[in-house]
Design an enzyme around this catalytic site. Structure first.
Site, PDB file in Angstrom:
ATOM      1  N   ILE A   1       0.842  -1.204   0.000  1.00  0.00           N
ATOM      2  CA  ILE A   1       0.000   0.000   0.000  1.00  0.00           C
ATOM      3  C   ILE A   1       0.875   1.253   0.000  1.00  0.00           C
ATOM      4  CG2 ILE A   1      -1.716   1.329   1.319  1.00  0.00           C
ATOM      5  CD1 ILE A   1      -2.888  -1.347   2.311  1.00  0.00           C
TER       6      ILE A   1
ATOM      7  N   ILE B   1      10.951   0.463  13.396  1.00  0.00           N
ATOM      8  CA  ILE B   1      10.286   1.270  14.431  1.00  0.00           C
ATOM      9  C   ILE B   1      10.276   0.592  15.800  1.00  0.00           C
ATOM     10  CG2 ILE B   1       8.892   2.614  12.803  1.00  0.00           C
ATOM     11  CD1 ILE B   1       6.446   0.922  13.882  1.00  0.00           C
TER      12      ILE B   1
ATOM     13  N   TYR C   1      -0.200 -15.323  11.421  1.00  0.00           N
ATOM     14  CA  TYR C   1      -1.002 -15.052  12.621  1.00  0.00           C
ATOM     15  C   TYR C   1      -1.026 -16.226  13.599  1.00  0.00           C
ATOM     16  CZ  TYR C   1      -2.938 -11.522   9.388  1.00  0.00           C
ATOM     17  OH  TYR C   1      -3.111 -10.522   8.471  1.00  0.00           O
TER      18      TYR C   1
ATOM     19  N   GLU D   1     -10.517  -7.140   9.195  1.00  0.00           N
ATOM     20  CA  GLU D   1     -10.561  -8.348   9.998  1.00  0.00           C
ATOM     21  C   GLU D   1     -10.994  -8.080  11.436  1.00  0.00           C
ATOM     22  OE1 GLU D   1      -7.693 -11.079   8.420  1.00  0.00           O
ATOM     23  OE2 GLU D   1      -7.588 -12.051  10.377  1.00  0.00           O
TER      24      GLU D   1
ATOM     25  N   TYR E   1      -4.008 -11.306  15.231  1.00  0.00           N
ATOM     26  CA  TYR E   1      -3.856 -10.079  14.419  1.00  0.00           C
ATOM     27  C   TYR E   1      -5.067  -9.168  14.605  1.00  0.00           C
ATOM     28  CZ  TYR E   1      -4.004  -7.590   9.812  1.00  0.00           C
ATOM     29  OH  TYR E   1      -4.101  -6.665   8.792  1.00  0.00           O
TER      30      TYR E   1
ATOM     31  N   LYS F   1      -5.128  -5.478  16.357  1.00  0.00           N
ATOM     32  CA  LYS F   1      -5.597  -4.311  15.587  1.00  0.00           C
ATOM     33  C   LYS F   1      -6.786  -3.668  16.300  1.00  0.00           C
ATOM     34  CE  LYS F   1      -3.482  -4.136  11.348  1.00  0.00           C
ATOM     35  NZ  LYS F   1      -2.485  -3.116  10.997  1.00  0.00           N
TER      36      LYS F   1
ATOM     37  N   TRP G   1      -7.489  -5.174  -0.427  1.00  0.00           N
ATOM     38  CA  TRP G   1      -6.960  -4.342  -1.506  1.00  0.00           C
ATOM     39  C   TRP G   1      -5.982  -5.209  -2.284  1.00  0.00           C
ATOM     40  CZ3 TRP G   1      -5.410   1.087   0.898  1.00  0.00           C
ATOM     41  CH2 TRP G   1      -6.498   1.589   1.633  1.00  0.00           C
TER      42      TRP G   1
ATOM     43  N   VAL H   1      -8.256 -23.523   0.184  1.00  0.00           N
ATOM     44  CA  VAL H   1      -8.249 -23.878   1.602  1.00  0.00           C
ATOM     45  C   VAL H   1      -9.685 -24.189   2.051  1.00  0.00           C
ATOM     46  CG1 VAL H   1      -7.825 -22.970   3.924  1.00  0.00           C
ATOM     47  CG2 VAL H   1      -6.181 -22.518   2.081  1.00  0.00           C
TER      48      VAL H   1
ATOM     49  N   ARG I   1     -14.991 -13.013  -0.064  1.00  0.00           N
ATOM     50  CA  ARG I   1     -14.260 -11.757   0.127  1.00  0.00           C
ATOM     51  C   ARG I   1     -14.772 -10.751  -0.894  1.00  0.00           C
ATOM     52  NH1 ARG I   1     -12.816 -14.300   3.923  1.00  0.00           N
ATOM     53  NH2 ARG I   1     -10.719 -14.648   4.718  1.00  0.00           N
TER      54      ARG I   1
HETATM   55  P1  NAD Z   1       2.963  -4.818   3.514  1.00  0.00           P
HETATM   56  O1  NAD Z   1       3.465  -5.957   4.313  1.00  0.00           O
HETATM   57  O2  NAD Z   1       3.207  -4.843   2.047  1.00  0.00           O
HETATM   58  O3  NAD Z   1       3.539  -3.453   4.094  1.00  0.00           O
HETATM   59  C1  NAD Z   1       3.878  -3.253   5.447  1.00  0.00           C
HETATM   60  C2  NAD Z   1       5.236  -2.573   5.463  1.00  0.00           C
HETATM   61  O4  NAD Z   1       5.558  -2.265   6.837  1.00  0.00           O
HETATM   62  C3  NAD Z   1       6.368  -3.474   4.936  1.00  0.00           C
HETATM   63  O5  NAD Z   1       7.099  -2.823   3.917  1.00  0.00           O
HETATM   64  C4  NAD Z   1       7.245  -3.727   6.157  1.00  0.00           C
HETATM   65  O6  NAD Z   1       8.631  -3.812   5.852  1.00  0.00           O
HETATM   66  C5  NAD Z   1       6.939  -2.487   7.004  1.00  0.00           C
HETATM   67  N1  NAD Z   1       7.214  -2.749   8.429  1.00  0.00           N
HETATM   68  C6  NAD Z   1       6.713  -3.751   9.188  1.00  0.00           C
HETATM   69  N2  NAD Z   1       7.240  -3.691  10.420  1.00  0.00           N
HETATM   70  C7  NAD Z   1       8.087  -2.628  10.434  1.00  0.00           C
HETATM   71  C8  NAD Z   1       8.935  -2.081  11.425  1.00  0.00           C
HETATM   72  N3  NAD Z   1       9.038  -2.619  12.642  1.00  0.00           N
HETATM   73  N4  NAD Z   1       9.664  -0.988  11.125  1.00  0.00           N
HETATM   74  C9  NAD Z   1       9.593  -0.437   9.875  1.00  0.00           C
HETATM   75  N5  NAD Z   1       8.807  -0.933   8.886  1.00  0.00           N
HETATM   76  C10 NAD Z   1       8.076  -2.018   9.167  1.00  0.00           C
HETATM   77  O7  NAD Z   1       1.386  -4.704   3.810  1.00  0.00           O
HETATM   78  P2  NAD Z   1       0.263  -3.799   3.120  1.00  0.00           P
HETATM   79  O8  NAD Z   1      -0.662  -4.682   2.393  1.00  0.00           O
HETATM   80  O9  NAD Z   1       0.883  -2.658   2.428  1.00  0.00           O
HETATM   81  O10 NAD Z   1      -0.522  -3.295   4.419  1.00  0.00           O
HETATM   82  C11 NAD Z   1      -0.305  -2.056   5.039  1.00  0.00           C
HETATM   83  C12 NAD Z   1      -1.244  -1.907   6.236  1.00  0.00           C
HETATM   84  O11 NAD Z   1      -2.612  -2.093   5.824  1.00  0.00           O
HETATM   85  C13 NAD Z   1      -0.996  -2.912   7.358  1.00  0.00           C
HETATM   86  O12 NAD Z   1      -1.152  -2.258   8.591  1.00  0.00           O
HETATM   87  C14 NAD Z   1      -2.089  -3.946   7.191  1.00  0.00           C
HETATM   88  O13 NAD Z   1      -2.445  -4.551   8.413  1.00  0.00           O
HETATM   89  C15 NAD Z   1      -3.230  -3.102   6.627  1.00  0.00           C
HETATM   90  N6  NAD Z   1      -4.144  -3.920   5.804  1.00  0.00           N
HETATM   91  C16 NAD Z   1      -3.894  -4.176   4.483  1.00  0.00           C
HETATM   92  C17 NAD Z   1      -4.803  -4.935   3.757  1.00  0.00           C
HETATM   93  C18 NAD Z   1      -4.657  -5.176   2.284  1.00  0.00           C
HETATM   94  O14 NAD Z   1      -5.651  -5.531   1.660  1.00  0.00           O
HETATM   95  N7  NAD Z   1      -3.491  -5.005   1.668  1.00  0.00           N
HETATM   96  C19 NAD Z   1      -5.929  -5.485   4.379  1.00  0.00           C
HETATM   97  C20 NAD Z   1      -6.124  -5.239   5.728  1.00  0.00           C
HETATM   98  C21 NAD Z   1      -5.224  -4.443   6.428  1.00  0.00           C
HETATM   99  N1  UDP Z   2      -6.601 -18.952   0.485  1.00  0.00           N
HETATM  100  C1  UDP Z   2      -6.693 -20.087  -0.324  1.00  0.00           C
HETATM  101  N2  UDP Z   2      -5.590 -20.495  -0.989  1.00  0.00           N
HETATM  102  C2  UDP Z   2      -4.386 -19.854  -0.934  1.00  0.00           C
HETATM  103  C3  UDP Z   2      -4.288 -18.688  -0.106  1.00  0.00           C
HETATM  104  C4  UDP Z   2      -5.425 -18.272   0.581  1.00  0.00           C
HETATM  105  O1  UDP Z   2      -7.758 -20.729  -0.411  1.00  0.00           O
HETATM  106  O2  UDP Z   2      -3.425 -20.291  -1.611  1.00  0.00           O
HETATM  107  C5  UDP Z   2      -7.821 -18.448   1.184  1.00  0.00           C
HETATM  108  C6  UDP Z   2      -7.702 -18.163   2.683  1.00  0.00           C
HETATM  109  O3  UDP Z   2      -7.950 -19.342   3.429  1.00  0.00           O
HETATM  110  C7  UDP Z   2      -8.790 -17.124   2.879  1.00  0.00           C
HETATM  111  C8  UDP Z   2      -8.778 -16.330   1.572  1.00  0.00           C
HETATM  112  O4  UDP Z   2      -8.116 -17.168   0.624  1.00  0.00           O
HETATM  113  O5  UDP Z   2     -10.045 -17.752   3.005  1.00  0.00           O
HETATM  114  C9  UDP Z   2      -8.093 -14.972   1.615  1.00  0.00           C
HETATM  115  O6  UDP Z   2      -6.806 -15.122   2.124  1.00  0.00           O
HETATM  116  P1  UDP Z   2      -5.748 -13.939   2.282  1.00  0.00           P
HETATM  117  O7  UDP Z   2      -4.436 -14.555   2.587  1.00  0.00           O
HETATM  118  O8  UDP Z   2      -5.764 -13.035   1.105  1.00  0.00           O
HETATM  119  O9  UDP Z   2      -6.179 -13.100   3.556  1.00  0.00           O
HETATM  120  P2  UDP Z   2      -7.529 -12.759   4.330  1.00  0.00           P
HETATM  121  O10 UDP Z   2      -8.520 -12.213   3.343  1.00  0.00           O
HETATM  122  O11 UDP Z   2      -8.008 -14.016   4.976  1.00  0.00           O
HETATM  123  O12 UDP Z   2      -7.096 -11.744   5.325  1.00  0.00           O
END
Ligand code: NAD
Ligand code: UDP
Length: 388
Positions: free
Chosen positions: A28, A76, A104, A140, A184, A188, A214, A252, A259
């Site tokens: 993101i 951090i 998790y 979540e 997790y 959160k 996303w 799985v 979703r």
């Molecule tokens: P991501 O893992 O790609 O990005 C997280 C970044 O944080 C990584 O680059 C990692 O190196 C950095 N990071 C982690 N711990 C750190 C630390 N101690 N010090 C410095 N940097 C650190 O994940 P993302 O998909 O970009 O998600 C970003 C946020 O959005 C997260 O908080 C996640 O929980 C939340 N989120 C994302 C989704 C999604 O659909 N992508 C869904 C639900 C929640």
């Molecule tokens: N999942 C799956 N096969 C895979 C990876 C994930 O069936 O190879 C399923 C997982 O059990 C969940 C959904 O896909 O039901 C979405 O998983 P994701 O890891 O994207 O995260 P979540 O939406 O659960 O946070």
């Protein structure tokens, strides 16, 4: 290019600000940095332990935005420079987290520390220094729907009152403690409650974002190519990896969970609206997702298989999916959210935001990127003779 005369939703000129973005090197963060550099005059202090996904923005130093982005390689967990960066900024966006489900239940301590303990100083520094905070939580935190506890034949299962997820009304329903999947979500939820309390008791200006799946380019990693070969990323990267390697996609527990998927570029528009409209975003929790893009995981697998055949020109496998138990795939303590449909009332009202991209279209652009980025590397990795 960025124009100096950008207006907020109330027609006022947007003043350039300095943003401390923690976790800027992730999926993101990389898209948010791109958007801020290309379309705004805001400055970014980009904090992360990695910068591979934003290297194209940092180098060469001749980009038109080069003086507006600085990378700080900081963990951090233990770095005293963090407070100074938050003080220098007008706004902090905290994205840093362990956020892959495979962690998790297998690394619950790291998960809880990352999502709660490590976020605490960020909240504290923002509150003490009167700085605005946009904190990334997750959909979540809703856990399971009320619907999932109704009898299978209950007509109420079709009633949105039992499944639509509303920021200000839905409960947070997690499994038992030994189902460590919920470590997790629970961490959160607690940091959300802490931020909310800082707002109520100490006047912290905050916005909480709850992303609903996303997806898009640069999400996670492809095992054995730009991540550990035994690693298990989120579903988009798992399925991409299977498609690139011509392996069946693993469903799985039958792939029955549902979703809603939103294209990263649509979602980033919502985040930019929050950044640019503090008066409308402060004090709110926002669902950010696409309620029109719902699919079971099985349907996602089928659509990805079809889209990948189109963009790669390679035929699909005769048997494109295989069932696998969650215990086999994730290990002990896994559990799942059954259904995730975001209610959009609050984000519509406050920011007028709506997602645009259909599931097919977002998969087409994402899988085109995956094929272009990884297909050759996978071919070479497969062809490499195993060392004797
Ligand atoms: P991501 O893992 O790609 O990005 C997280 C970044 O944080 C990584 O680059 C990692 O190196 C950095 N990071 C982690 N711990 C750190 C630390 N101690 N010090 C410095 N940097 C650190 O994940 P993302 O998909 O970009 O998600 C970003 C946020 O959005 C997260 O908080 C996640 O929980 C939340 N989120 C994302 C989704 C999604 O659909 N992508 C869904 C639900 C929640
Ligand atoms: N999942 C799956 N096969 C895979 C990876 C994930 O069936 O190879 C399923 C997982 O059990 C969940 C959904 O896909 O039901 C979405 O998983 P994701 O890891 O994207 O995260 P979540 O939406 O659960 O946070």
């Amino acid at each position: 290019m960025a124009s100096a005369a950008r207006l907020d939703l109330d027609g006022n000129a947007i003043k350039p600000m300095t943003i401390c973005m923690i976790g800027a090197g992730g999926f993101i963060g990389s898209h948010l940095c791109e958007k801020l550099m290309a379309e705004t005059m805001h400055k970014v202090l980009a904090v992360d332990v990695y910068n591979d996904k934003i290297r194209h923005l940092l180098e060469p130093a001749t980009h038109p935005w080069s003086d507006r982005i600085q990378f700080h390689r900081i963990n951090i967990k233990h770095d005293s420079r963090l407070e100074g960066l938050i003080k220098m900024a007008d706004l902090t966006v905290n994205l840093a987290a362990i956020c892959t489900p495979a962690d998790y239940n297998t690394r619950p301590l790291d998960t809880i520390y990352s999502n709660f303990i490590d976020a605490l100083p960020v909240v504290k520094y923002c509150s003490e220094n009167n700085k605005r905070l946009i904190h990334f939580s997750t959909c979540e935190v809703y856990g399971k729907t009320i619907r999932s506890f109704l009898p299978k034949d209950s007509p109420l299962r079709q009633d949105p009152a039992y499944y639509l997820l509303k920021e200000d009304a839905s409960p947070c329903i997690f499994g038992s403690i030994e189902k460590q999947r919920w470590s997790y979500a629970c961490a959160k939820q607690l940091i959300e409650r802490l931020i909310y309390a800082e707002g109520a008791e100490n006047g912290l200006e905050f916005t909480i974002v709850r992303p609903f799946n996303w997806i898009g380019p640069r999400m996670d990693f492809i095992p054995g190519i730009d991540g550990p070969s035994g690693g298990v990323p989120r579903v988009l990267a798992c399925f991409s990896n299977n498609l690139l390697r011509h392996e069946p996609l693993k469903l799985v527990d039958g792939g029955q969970s549902q979703r809603t998927f939103v294209y990263i570029k649509d979602a980033i528009e919502a985040v930019l609206l929050m950044i640019d409209n503090p008066g409308r975003a402060n004090g709110h929790i926002f669902n950010v997702g696409n309620p029109n893009n719902e699919a079971t995981v099985r349907q996602l697998a089928e659509m990805m298989t079809e889209v990948y055949a189109k963009v790669s020109g390679e035929p699909s496998l005769e048997v494109p999916t295989v069932d696998v138990s969650s215990k086999e795939f994730y290990g002990e303590g896994y559990d799942d959210s059954d259904k995730r449909i975001p209610d959009m009332t609050i984000i519509n009202k406050q920011l007028g935001w709506n997602p645009k991209t259909s599931l097919w279209d977002l998969l087409e652009s994402t899988l085109t990127y995956q094929h272009r980025t990884y297909a050759e590397a996978i071919k070479q990795a497969i062809a490499k003779p195993v060392a004797s």
